[in-house]
Design a protein around this motif. Structure first.
Motif, PDB file in Angstrom:
ATOM      1  N   ASN A  11     -95.637   3.591  27.285  1.00 25.72           N
ATOM      2  CA  ASN A  11     -94.884   4.138  26.157  1.00 25.72           C
ATOM      3  C   ASN A  11     -95.319   3.490  24.849  1.00 25.72           C
ATOM      4  O   ASN A  11     -95.527   4.176  23.853  1.00 25.72           O
ATOM      5  CB  ASN A  11     -93.385   3.930  26.374  1.00 25.72           C
ATOM      6  N   GLU A  12     -95.468   2.182  24.862  1.00 23.18           N
ATOM      7  CA  GLU A  12     -95.878   1.453  23.658  1.00 23.18           C
ATOM      8  C   GLU A  12     -97.245   1.938  23.177  1.00 23.18           C
ATOM      9  O   GLU A  12     -97.445   2.191  21.992  1.00 23.18           O
ATOM     10  CB  GLU A  12     -95.926  -0.045  23.959  1.00 23.18           C
ATOM     11  N   ARG A  13     -98.184   2.078  24.096  1.00 24.57           N
ATOM     12  CA  ARG A  13     -99.538   2.521  23.731  1.00 24.57           C
ATOM     13  C   ARG A  13     -99.533   3.956  23.230  1.00 24.57           C
ATOM     14  O   ARG A  13    -100.109   4.278  22.196  1.00 24.57           O
ATOM     15  CB  ARG A  13    -100.477   2.382  24.932  1.00 24.57           C
ATOM     16  N   ALA A  14     -98.873   4.846  23.973  1.00 25.56           N
ATOM     17  CA  ALA A  14     -98.851   6.264  23.602  1.00 25.56           C
ATOM     18  C   ALA A  14     -98.155   6.473  22.258  1.00 25.56           C
ATOM     19  O   ALA A  14     -98.622   7.253  21.423  1.00 25.56           O
ATOM     20  CB  ALA A  14     -98.169   7.079  24.687  1.00 25.56           C
ATOM     21  N   VAL A  54    -101.193  10.597  33.847  1.00 22.71           N
ATOM     22  CA  VAL A  54    -102.113  10.799  32.733  1.00 22.71           C
ATOM     23  C   VAL A  54    -103.285  11.669  33.153  1.00 22.71           C
ATOM     24  O   VAL A  54    -103.621  11.776  34.326  1.00 22.71           O
ATOM     25  CB  VAL A  54    -102.649   9.451  32.173  1.00 22.71           C
ATOM     26  N   LYS A  55    -103.907  12.258  32.159  1.00 24.03           N
ATOM     27  CA  LYS A  55    -105.111  13.056  32.370  1.00 24.03           C
ATOM     28  C   LYS A  55    -106.290  12.091  32.536  1.00 24.03           C
ATOM     29  O   LYS A  55    -106.313  11.017  31.932  1.00 24.03           O
ATOM     30  CB  LYS A  55    -105.325  13.970  31.167  1.00 24.03           C
ATOM     31  N   ALA A  56    -107.261  12.483  33.359  1.00 26.57           N
ATOM     32  CA  ALA A  56    -108.438  11.638  33.571  1.00 26.57           C
ATOM     33  C   ALA A  56    -109.655  12.514  33.820  1.00 26.57           C
ATOM     34  O   ALA A  56    -109.531  13.632  34.333  1.00 26.57           O
ATOM     35  CB  ALA A  56    -108.223  10.708  34.758  1.00 26.57           C
ATOM     36  N   ASP A  57    -110.809  12.013  33.455  1.00 28.13           N
ATOM     37  CA  ASP A  57    -112.057  12.680  33.788  1.00 28.13           C
ATOM     38  C   ASP A  57    -112.103  12.801  35.315  1.00 28.13           C
ATOM     39  O   ASP A  57    -111.818  11.822  36.012  1.00 28.13           O
ATOM     40  CB  ASP A  57    -113.236  11.843  33.279  1.00 28.13           C
ATOM     41  N   PRO A  58    -112.432  13.977  35.860  1.00 25.16           N
ATOM     42  CA  PRO A  58    -112.380  14.166  37.312  1.00 25.16           C
ATOM     43  C   PRO A  58    -113.173  13.136  38.125  1.00 25.16           C
ATOM     44  O   PRO A  58    -112.685  12.654  39.146  1.00 25.16           O
ATOM     45  CB  PRO A  58    -112.943  15.573  37.515  1.00 25.16           C
ATOM     46  N   VAL A 100    -104.066   5.388  29.187  1.00 26.05           N
ATOM     47  CA  VAL A 100    -103.317   6.195  28.221  1.00 26.05           C
ATOM     48  C   VAL A 100    -104.232   6.661  27.092  1.00 26.05           C
ATOM     49  O   VAL A 100    -104.232   7.844  26.725  1.00 26.05           O
ATOM     50  CB  VAL A 100    -102.112   5.401  27.660  1.00 26.05           C
ATOM     51  N   ALA A 101    -105.036   5.767  26.536  1.00 28.13           N
ATOM     52  CA  ALA A 101    -105.937   6.120  25.438  1.00 28.13           C
ATOM     53  C   ALA A 101    -106.972   7.150  25.878  1.00 28.13           C
ATOM     54  O   ALA A 101    -107.277   8.088  25.135  1.00 28.13           O
ATOM     55  CB  ALA A 101    -106.618   4.874  24.892  1.00 28.13           C
ATOM     56  N   ASP A 102    -107.509   6.994  27.077  1.00 26.11           N
ATOM     57  CA  ASP A 102    -108.491   7.958  27.589  1.00 26.11           C
ATOM     58  C   ASP A 102    -107.864   9.339  27.770  1.00 26.11           C
ATOM     59  O   ASP A 102    -108.481  10.359  27.445  1.00 26.11           O
ATOM     60  CB  ASP A 102    -109.086   7.489  28.913  1.00 26.11           C
ATOM     61  N   SER A 103    -106.648   9.382  28.277  1.00 27.98           N
ATOM     62  CA  SER A 103    -105.948  10.649  28.463  1.00 27.98           C
ATOM     63  C   SER A 103    -105.737  11.334  27.115  1.00 27.98           C
ATOM     64  O   SER A 103    -106.009  12.534  26.963  1.00 27.98           O
ATOM     65  CB  SER A 103    -104.608  10.402  29.159  1.00 27.98           C
ATOM     66  N   TYR A 104    -105.266  10.579  26.155  1.00 24.36           N
ATOM     67  CA  TYR A 104    -105.055  11.093  24.796  1.00 24.36           C
ATOM     68  C   TYR A 104    -106.363  11.675  24.249  1.00 24.36           C
ATOM     69  O   TYR A 104    -106.399  12.795  23.741  1.00 24.36           O
ATOM     70  CB  TYR A 104    -104.550   9.955  23.921  1.00 24.36           C
TER      71      TYR A 104
END
Length: 126
Positions: A11-14, A54-58, A100-104
């Motif tokens: 949460n803090e990062r996002a 979170v979203k991630a590269d497959p 989190v940053a990668d997903s963003y």
């Protein structure tokens, strides 16, 4: 790292990323983090433990699922492009911040240029 700590760090990062909005649903209990109207992170409590999705590269998602018992396929999401992180000894603050940053970033890259957040800290005036 416990699940609640995992969620607090995520949460803090996002929340510190440019132009993030957060929506809260009470039933079921979900926190939805968006940029440009698109979801990049979700938090909820699965029976018995808090998780971050979170979203991630497959390809990276496959590697992460193989290396970490705490990381599984995305709960209620596309299993190829999303991962679920739960609390456990293998996760640490830096890793959560990177996930989190990668997903963003993956979501921002798919937005039309006009909808992408502008990092105002790097904006220069002429």
């Amino acid at each position: 790292m416990e699940g609640q700590e995992l969620q607090a760090i995520a949460n803090e990062r996002a929340s510190g990323l440019p132009e993030v909005t957060v929506e809260h649903r009470v039933s079921p209990n979900w926190e939805t983090y968006k940029v440009g109207g698109k979801v990049f992170m979700l938090m909820t409590d699965l029976p018995g433990h808090p998780v971050v999705i979170v979203k991630a590269d497959p390809e990276e998602a496959l590697v992460l699922r193989e290396q970490y018992a705490e990381i599984t396929a995305g709960y209620h999401m596309d299993k190829k492009h999303w991962i679920t992180a739960a609390g456990g000894p293998g996760l640490h603050r830096d890793m959560v911040n990177v996930l989190v940053a990668d997903s963003y970033q993956l979501v921002v890259e798919k937005l039309p240029r006009s909808a992408r957040p502008v990092n105002r800290a790097h904006k220069t005036t002429t």
